[in-house]
Motif scaffolding. Structure first.
Motif, PDB file in Angstrom:
ATOM      1  N   ALA A  38      -4.894  26.150 -11.829  1.00  0.00           N
ATOM      2  CA  ALA A  38      -4.197  25.013 -11.228  1.00  0.00           C
ATOM      3  C   ALA A  38      -3.124  24.483 -12.181  1.00  0.00           C
ATOM      4  O   ALA A  38      -2.009  24.155 -11.748  1.00  0.00           O
ATOM      5  CB  ALA A  38      -5.187  23.911 -10.870  1.00  0.00           C
ATOM      6  N   ASP A  39      -3.455  24.403 -13.466  1.00  0.00           N
ATOM      7  CA  ASP A  39      -2.487  23.920 -14.455  1.00  0.00           C
ATOM      8  C   ASP A  39      -1.286  24.870 -14.551  1.00  0.00           C
ATOM      9  O   ASP A  39      -0.136  24.429 -14.604  1.00  0.00           O
ATOM     10  CB  ASP A  39      -3.147  23.776 -15.833  1.00  0.00           C
ATOM     11  CG  ASP A  39      -4.161  22.639 -15.877  1.00  0.00           C
ATOM     12  OD1 ASP A  39      -4.137  21.771 -14.969  1.00  0.00           O
ATOM     13  OD2 ASP A  39      -4.983  22.627 -16.825  1.00  0.00           O
ATOM     14  N   GLU A  40      -1.586  26.154 -14.582  1.00  0.00           N
ATOM     15  CA  GLU A  40      -0.512  27.156 -14.664  1.00  0.00           C
ATOM     16  C   GLU A  40       0.353  27.125 -13.409  1.00  0.00           C
ATOM     17  O   GLU A  40       1.580  27.222 -13.482  1.00  0.00           O
ATOM     18  CB  GLU A  40      -1.106  28.559 -14.878  1.00  0.00           C
ATOM     19  CG  GLU A  40      -0.068  29.625 -15.116  1.00  0.00           C
ATOM     20  CD  GLU A  40       0.700  29.451 -16.418  1.00  0.00           C
ATOM     21  OE1 GLU A  40       1.823  29.987 -16.495  1.00  0.00           O
ATOM     22  OE2 GLU A  40       0.194  28.792 -17.335  1.00  0.00           O
ATOM     23  N   ALA A  41      -0.283  26.988 -12.251  1.00  0.00           N
ATOM     24  CA  ALA A  41       0.478  26.912 -10.999  1.00  0.00           C
ATOM     25  C   ALA A  41       1.368  25.668 -10.993  1.00  0.00           C
ATOM     26  O   ALA A  41       2.519  25.725 -10.557  1.00  0.00           O
ATOM     27  CB  ALA A  41      -0.464  26.894  -9.808  1.00  0.00           C
ATOM     28  N   ALA A  42       0.865  24.554 -11.504  1.00  0.00           N
ATOM     29  CA  ALA A  42       1.667  23.324 -11.578  1.00  0.00           C
ATOM     30  C   ALA A  42       2.851  23.516 -12.518  1.00  0.00           C
ATOM     31  O   ALA A  42       3.971  23.079 -12.220  1.00  0.00           O
ATOM     32  CB  ALA A  42       0.800  22.157 -12.032  1.00  0.00           C
ATOM     33  N   THR A  43       2.611  24.188 -13.629  1.00  0.00           N
ATOM     34  CA  THR A  43       3.699  24.454 -14.577  1.00  0.00           C
ATOM     35  C   THR A  43       4.766  25.321 -13.928  1.00  0.00           C
ATOM     36  O   THR A  43       5.966  25.039 -14.041  1.00  0.00           O
ATOM     37  CB  THR A  43       3.147  25.155 -15.838  1.00  0.00           C
ATOM     38  OG1 THR A  43       2.163  24.319 -16.442  1.00  0.00           O
ATOM     39  CG2 THR A  43       4.246  25.449 -16.829  1.00  0.00           C
ATOM     40  N   LYS A  44       4.353  26.366 -13.250  1.00  0.00           N
ATOM     41  CA  LYS A  44       5.308  27.263 -12.588  1.00  0.00           C
ATOM     42  C   LYS A  44       6.036  26.537 -11.461  1.00  0.00           C
ATOM     43  O   LYS A  44       7.235  26.732 -11.253  1.00  0.00           O
ATOM     44  CB  LYS A  44       4.601  28.510 -12.038  1.00  0.00           C
ATOM     45  CG  LYS A  44       3.981  29.384 -13.091  1.00  0.00           C
ATOM     46  CD  LYS A  44       5.010  29.903 -14.074  1.00  0.00           C
ATOM     47  CE  LYS A  44       4.332  30.796 -15.095  1.00  0.00           C
ATOM     48  NZ  LYS A  44       5.227  31.228 -16.142  1.00  0.00           N
ATOM     49  N   ARG A  45       5.318  25.680 -10.738  1.00  0.00           N
ATOM     50  CA  ARG A  45       5.945  24.904  -9.660  1.00  0.00           C
ATOM     51  C   ARG A  45       7.032  24.006 -10.233  1.00  0.00           C
ATOM     52  O   ARG A  45       8.139  23.933  -9.709  1.00  0.00           O
ATOM     53  CB  ARG A  45       4.894  24.071  -8.935  1.00  0.00           C
ATOM     54  CG  ARG A  45       5.472  23.261  -7.769  1.00  0.00           C
ATOM     55  CD  ARG A  45       4.539  22.190  -7.275  1.00  0.00           C
ATOM     56  NE  ARG A  45       4.370  21.192  -8.335  1.00  0.00           N
ATOM     57  CZ  ARG A  45       3.226  20.646  -8.692  1.00  0.00           C
ATOM     58  NH1 ARG A  45       2.101  20.983  -8.085  1.00  0.00           N
ATOM     59  NH2 ARG A  45       3.158  19.763  -9.662  1.00  0.00           N
ATOM     60  N   ASP A  46       6.722  23.353 -11.355  1.00  0.00           N
ATOM     61  CA  ASP A  46       7.708  22.480 -11.995  1.00  0.00           C
ATOM     62  C   ASP A  46       8.916  23.280 -12.478  1.00  0.00           C
ATOM     63  O   ASP A  46      10.062  22.838 -12.346  1.00  0.00           O
ATOM     64  CB  ASP A  46       7.080  21.722 -13.162  1.00  0.00           C
ATOM     65  CG  ASP A  46       6.024  20.712 -12.706  1.00  0.00           C
ATOM     66  OD1 ASP A  46       6.012  20.360 -11.501  1.00  0.00           O
ATOM     67  OD2 ASP A  46       5.215  20.287 -13.554  1.00  0.00           O
ATOM     68  N   ALA A  52      15.531  25.298  -9.108  1.00  0.00           N
ATOM     69  CA  ALA A  52      16.141  24.985  -7.813  1.00  0.00           C
ATOM     70  C   ALA A  52      17.150  23.848  -7.964  1.00  0.00           C
ATOM     71  O   ALA A  52      18.239  23.889  -7.371  1.00  0.00           O
ATOM     72  CB  ALA A  52      15.073  24.618  -6.788  1.00  0.00           C
ATOM     73  N   THR A  53      16.812  22.847  -8.772  1.00  0.00           N
ATOM     74  CA  THR A  53      17.733  21.737  -9.015  1.00  0.00           C
ATOM     75  C   THR A  53      18.987  22.233  -9.731  1.00  0.00           C
ATOM     76  O   THR A  53      20.106  21.860  -9.376  1.00  0.00           O
ATOM     77  CB  THR A  53      17.044  20.636  -9.843  1.00  0.00           C
ATOM     78  OG1 THR A  53      15.903  20.175  -9.120  1.00  0.00           O
ATOM     79  CG2 THR A  53      17.972  19.478 -10.110  1.00  0.00           C
ATOM     80  N   GLU A  54      18.793  23.084 -10.744  1.00  0.00           N
ATOM     81  CA  GLU A  54      19.937  23.652 -11.462  1.00  0.00           C
ATOM     82  C   GLU A  54      20.820  24.462 -10.513  1.00  0.00           C
ATOM     83  O   GLU A  54      22.049  24.367 -10.570  1.00  0.00           O
ATOM     84  CB  GLU A  54      19.453  24.549 -12.606  1.00  0.00           C
ATOM     85  CG  GLU A  54      18.859  23.801 -13.765  1.00  0.00           C
ATOM     86  CD  GLU A  54      18.262  24.734 -14.814  1.00  0.00           C
ATOM     87  OE1 GLU A  54      18.440  25.967 -14.718  1.00  0.00           O
ATOM     88  OE2 GLU A  54      17.608  24.216 -15.735  1.00  0.00           O
ATOM     89  N   ARG A  56      21.081  24.108  -7.233  1.00  0.00           N
ATOM     90  CA  ARG A  56      21.748  23.178  -6.321  1.00  0.00           C
ATOM     91  C   ARG A  56      22.950  22.521  -6.999  1.00  0.00           C
ATOM     92  O   ARG A  56      24.042  22.444  -6.440  1.00  0.00           O
ATOM     93  CB  ARG A  56      20.765  22.113  -5.853  1.00  0.00           C
ATOM     94  CG  ARG A  56      21.384  21.148  -4.830  1.00  0.00           C
ATOM     95  CD  ARG A  56      20.580  19.899  -4.649  1.00  0.00           C
ATOM     96  NE  ARG A  56      20.623  19.141  -5.895  1.00  0.00           N
ATOM     97  CZ  ARG A  56      19.674  18.347  -6.324  1.00  0.00           C
ATOM     98  NH1 ARG A  56      18.569  18.197  -5.642  1.00  0.00           N
ATOM     99  NH2 ARG A  56      19.789  17.701  -7.458  1.00  0.00           N
ATOM    100  N   ASP A  57      22.756  22.069  -8.238  1.00  0.00           N
ATOM    101  CA  ASP A  57      23.844  21.429  -8.976  1.00  0.00           C
ATOM    102  C   ASP A  57      24.988  22.408  -9.239  1.00  0.00           C
ATOM    103  O   ASP A  57      26.162  22.059  -9.101  1.00  0.00           O
ATOM    104  CB  ASP A  57      23.337  20.854 -10.299  1.00  0.00           C
ATOM    105  CG  ASP A  57      22.389  19.683 -10.098  1.00  0.00           C
ATOM    106  OD1 ASP A  57      22.357  19.116  -8.978  1.00  0.00           O
ATOM    107  OD2 ASP A  57      21.673  19.332 -11.066  1.00  0.00           O
ATOM    108  N   SER A  58      24.633  23.626  -9.610  1.00  0.00           N
ATOM    109  CA  SER A  58      25.639  24.648  -9.870  1.00  0.00           C
ATOM    110  C   SER A  58      26.444  24.956  -8.607  1.00  0.00           C
ATOM    111  O   SER A  58      27.671  25.037  -8.651  1.00  0.00           O
ATOM    112  CB  SER A  58      24.964  25.919 -10.384  1.00  0.00           C
ATOM    113  OG  SER A  58      25.898  26.959 -10.508  1.00  0.00           O
ATOM    114  N   LEU A  59      25.753  25.124  -7.492  1.00  0.00           N
ATOM    115  CA  LEU A  59      26.449  25.379  -6.232  1.00  0.00           C
ATOM    116  C   LEU A  59      27.318  24.195  -5.831  1.00  0.00           C
ATOM    117  O   LEU A  59      28.443  24.377  -5.352  1.00  0.00           O
ATOM    118  CB  LEU A  59      25.443  25.697  -5.126  1.00  0.00           C
ATOM    119  CG  LEU A  59      24.787  27.058  -5.182  1.00  0.00           C
ATOM    120  CD1 LEU A  59      23.711  27.178  -4.112  1.00  0.00           C
ATOM    121  CD2 LEU A  59      25.810  28.160  -5.013  1.00  0.00           C
ATOM    122  N   GLY A  60      26.813  22.989  -6.044  1.00  0.00           N
ATOM    123  CA  GLY A  60      27.596  21.794  -5.722  1.00  0.00           C
ATOM    124  C   GLY A  60      28.877  21.737  -6.535  1.00  0.00           C
ATOM    125  O   GLY A  60      29.944  21.420  -6.004  1.00  0.00           O
TER     126      GLY A  60
END
Length: 110
Positions: A38-46, A52-54, A56-60
């Motif tokens: 669960a901890d590893e999955a949370a880390t990978k999710r983050d 994804a944010t990077e 989105r910002d790059s595309l913007g």
């Protein structure tokens, strides 16, 4: 964008392989192993959310840059067309003046 897609696929594949190997070779109790997963999955999710944010910002930024470039090009085209239209109008006015003069000469002869 292909690199970003490959990166995300690599992260997902690595997470999957890590989880499977973690379960197979877990020296701890099931509850401890599940918590680690669960901890590893949370880390990978983050990490994926950050990527994804990077992305989105790059595309913007790219879209904004291309929009500014397109606006400048359209402005340049409109300006050039305006000058060309002015040249055409000036030429047509000169031709009209010549035609009026020729017409006046023809009327005097008749």
């Amino acid at each position: 964008m292909s690199n970003n897609g490959n990166t995300i696929l690599g992260i997902l594949a690595g997470t999957t392989v890590g989880v499977v190997l973690g379960i197979l070779f877990a020296p701890d109790k099931g509850s401890v192993t599940r918590q680690k997963i669960a901890d590893e999955a949370a880390t990978k999710r983050d990490l994926m959310a950050e990527k994804a944010t990077e992305l989105r910002d790059s595309l913007g930024n790219k879209i904004s840059s291309h929009k500014e470039n397109l606006d400048h090009q359209v402005e340049s085209i409109v300006s050039n067309a305006s000058y060309k239209a002015e040249d055409v109008i000036t030429t047509l006015e000169a031709k009209l003046k010549d035609l009026k003069a020729k017409n006046k000469n023809l009327q005097k002869k008749a």
